[in-house]
Each structure stands twice: as C-alpha cells, then as structure tokens.
Scaffold this active site. Sequence first.
Site, PDB file in Angstrom:
ATOM      1  N   THR A 155     -12.070  -1.812  -6.324  1.00 40.81           N
ATOM      2  CA  THR A 155     -12.975  -0.908  -5.593  1.00 40.81           C
ATOM      3  C   THR A 155     -14.193  -0.795  -6.497  1.00 40.81           C
ATOM      4  O   THR A 155     -14.055  -1.018  -7.685  1.00 40.81           O
ATOM      5  CB  THR A 155     -12.326   0.493  -5.490  1.00 40.81           C
ATOM      6  N   ARG A 183      -5.734   0.819   8.379  1.00 37.37           N
ATOM      7  CA  ARG A 183      -5.379   1.587   7.182  1.00 37.37           C
ATOM      8  C   ARG A 183      -6.643   2.189   6.544  1.00 37.37           C
ATOM      9  O   ARG A 183      -7.664   1.530   6.428  1.00 37.37           O
ATOM     10  CB  ARG A 183      -4.668   0.671   6.185  1.00 37.37           C
ATOM     11  N   VAL A 184      -6.564   3.445   6.139  1.00 38.64           N
ATOM     12  CA  VAL A 184      -7.667   4.089   5.420  1.00 38.64           C
ATOM     13  C   VAL A 184      -7.199   4.368   3.996  1.00 38.64           C
ATOM     14  O   VAL A 184      -6.089   4.879   3.789  1.00 38.64           O
ATOM     15  CB  VAL A 184      -8.088   5.404   6.108  1.00 38.64           C
ATOM     16  N   GLY A 185      -8.029   4.048   3.030  1.00 37.06           N
ATOM     17  CA  GLY A 185      -7.663   4.261   1.628  1.00 37.06           C
ATOM     18  C   GLY A 185      -8.187   5.576   1.086  1.00 37.06           C
ATOM     19  O   GLY A 185      -8.578   6.491   1.828  1.00 37.06           O
ATOM     20  N   ASP A 186      -8.204   5.656  -0.224  1.00 36.74           N
ATOM     21  CA  ASP A 186      -8.605   6.895  -0.906  1.00 36.74           C
ATOM     22  C   ASP A 186     -10.113   7.048  -1.066  1.00 36.74           C
ATOM     23  O   ASP A 186     -10.625   8.164  -1.177  1.00 36.74           O
ATOM     24  CB  ASP A 186      -7.969   6.936  -2.301  1.00 36.74           C
ATOM     25  N   THR A 205     -10.002   4.058  -8.864  1.00 41.69           N
ATOM     26  CA  THR A 205      -9.814   2.671  -8.420  1.00 41.69           C
ATOM     27  C   THR A 205      -8.344   2.314  -8.565  1.00 41.69           C
ATOM     28  O   THR A 205      -7.697   2.724  -9.529  1.00 41.69           O
ATOM     29  CB  THR A 205     -10.707   1.700  -9.228  1.00 41.69           C
ATOM     30  N   GLY A 206      -7.829   1.564  -7.599  1.00 45.06           N
ATOM     31  CA  GLY A 206      -6.421   1.182  -7.637  1.00 45.06           C
ATOM     32  C   GLY A 206      -5.828   1.293  -6.248  1.00 45.06           C
ATOM     33  O   GLY A 206      -6.556   1.341  -5.255  1.00 45.06           O
ATOM     34  N   GLY A 208      -4.819   2.842  -3.178  1.00 43.44           N
ATOM     35  CA  GLY A 208      -5.321   4.104  -2.655  1.00 43.44           C
ATOM     36  C   GLY A 208      -4.262   5.108  -2.274  1.00 43.44           C
ATOM     37  O   GLY A 208      -4.480   6.324  -2.379  1.00 43.44           O
TER      38      GLY A 208
HETATM   39  N1  GLY Z   1      -8.777   2.205  -3.924  1.00 43.62           N
HETATM   40  C1  GLY Z   1      -9.152   1.487  -2.797  1.00 43.62           C
HETATM   41  C2  GLY Z   1      -8.188   1.504  -1.720  1.00 43.62           C
HETATM   42  O1  GLY Z   1      -6.983   1.612  -1.949  1.00 43.62           O
HETATM   43  O2  GLY Z   1      -8.591   1.406  -0.602  1.00 43.62           O
END
Ligand code: GLY
Length: 288
Positions: A155, A183-186, A205-206, A208
């Site tokens: 990210t 899918r929605v991430g963090d 980052t990582g 989510g």
């Molecule tokens: N950290 C980015 C995601 O998992 O979407």
Amino acid sequence: MTLVLVHGGVSGVDKAMPGLQDAIRAGATQSNALDAAEEAVRSLEDHPELNAGYGAVLNRAGEVELDAAIVDGARGRWGGVANVRFRNPVSLARMVMERTPHVLLAGTGAQEAGVAFGLEEMNESSPEQHERWARERDAGRLGLESYGRSEHVDTVGVVVLDEASRLCAASSTGGVLGKLPGRVGDSPILGAGTYASSGAAVVGTGVGELFLETLACLRAARLIEEGLDPQAACERTVSLLGERQQVAAGLLALDTGGRVGAAFRGGSWSVWGPEGPIGAVCLGPARD
Ligand code: GLY
C-alpha cells in the site's frame, strides 16, 4: 517547510521501492499539509511499480478496485473511497471530504461521483500487474488459501506536518492481490489504515483485515496523543498486531513535534523523509 514522510508498502520479500523521493519532492512544494498529502500520494499512485493507482494489484477476477483516504487532522475531517477505478483515487477521497456532505463513498456511486468531478478513469493497471496476475493465476496462487501472502500485500501512504502544525495522513492502494471482488481494505477506513488528529498522524500497510479488526492506526495515534514517542507507539502497536497474526504489517507515524515512528513485520519496507531513507524497525518476519 512542510515535513513529508512517505512509504511504498511493506512486503514479505526484499523489494526495491522506486518513486519515494519524487513523492517527497511533490509534497514538500506545498505549504498546506492537506495539499502536500494529496500531491505526495498522487505521485506514488502514478508510479507503475507501487501498489496504488497505475501500479495497483488486481482482484481475483483480474480487475482494478482501488481504495484511498485522506485525513485532515487539524480540522477533524476525512474522506474515503472504496472499489473505484481512477488513476488518482486520493483526489476523489479529498473531493468526497470537501465537495459532498459524505465521508465515505464506494463502488458504482463513488465511480459516478469521480466522473462527475472530472477525474481520469482507469480500467487497466500497469502491464506488469496484469502479467503478474496471470502468473499467479496460472500457478494456482489466487485462491483463498493464498490470500494475504506477504508478497501480495503493499500500500502507499504519507504523513505530513506543515509549518502551522497541521497534521494530515493519506493512503492509497489496490488492496491485496487476488482479493475477492467487492472486498474493502483498511486504507479508506478512519482509524484502521489511515488516521490523523491534531496530535498524531498514522498510516498502515499490510493485510488490511488485521488493521480493520484492531483499528491499528487509531491505537498508535492514541498512544502518541497520550505522550508516547511515535517510534515506541508504532513498535508497541505492531507487536500487538503480531500477537494476533504474524503477517506483513507496518505503521508510520508523526507527531506535532516532527518526531517520527516506523515499525514493521515482514521482509522489507521503504520509508522516506526529506533527508532520505528512514530506518523502519523490523520486529520480525512475516509468516505466510
Ligand atoms: N493494506 C491494504 C489493504 O489490505 O487493502
């Protein structure tokens, strides 16, 4: 001068992270923290080798679905977008914050809003990402059992402090390679992958899901607001993440005194500031 710190995404493998210096330069020309955060992330999104905008990874169906957020810590305002297809989703996130009564827009409605605002749509990622997706598919590495492998996550993000002591944070991402469509991430969620207040700015980052379940950026920011040094706050929060799941994960933080924190789990993570690379503290390897 505006202090800009950028990162190119944590990875399980040792990986070159080009484009970070250009992003610092793009951000540092701006006197306002919000402008600096947007310009720095736009520069990262334009880079074909970073997982955001033009270089974004693809979902299981081989499609682009991007997430981004921008947070104005001084004013307590933020905007986020999820599952969009624009070259610079961070700019749409800012438009959501400043030009609509909303905070978070997703999917078709977000796409329509971006088109109405005149943003450049982007239905294809870089050729390298399409080739990578095909390689992973052919090797059988796009199934749920491969989800979140440490070479599939990264990210980009920035934290900024301007001369008026305003803090901002912004993140942008294609998410995790092979994610399910929708899918929605963090990254677009306040407190999960992106956070700023009048006292702290933090980006993550990582994988989510780990950040969404722990509100990792909010946790680190709270520690800083209570007086902990940003480095100690990042290390403590990344350690806590590691107790839950030893996947690739990193946190970058900044406070109003210009103190920086950066800690991660994984194989490599490039973080840059105005003087060049910043040595993020590695707390251990990522286990796939
Ligand atoms: N950290 C980015 C995601 O998992 O979407």
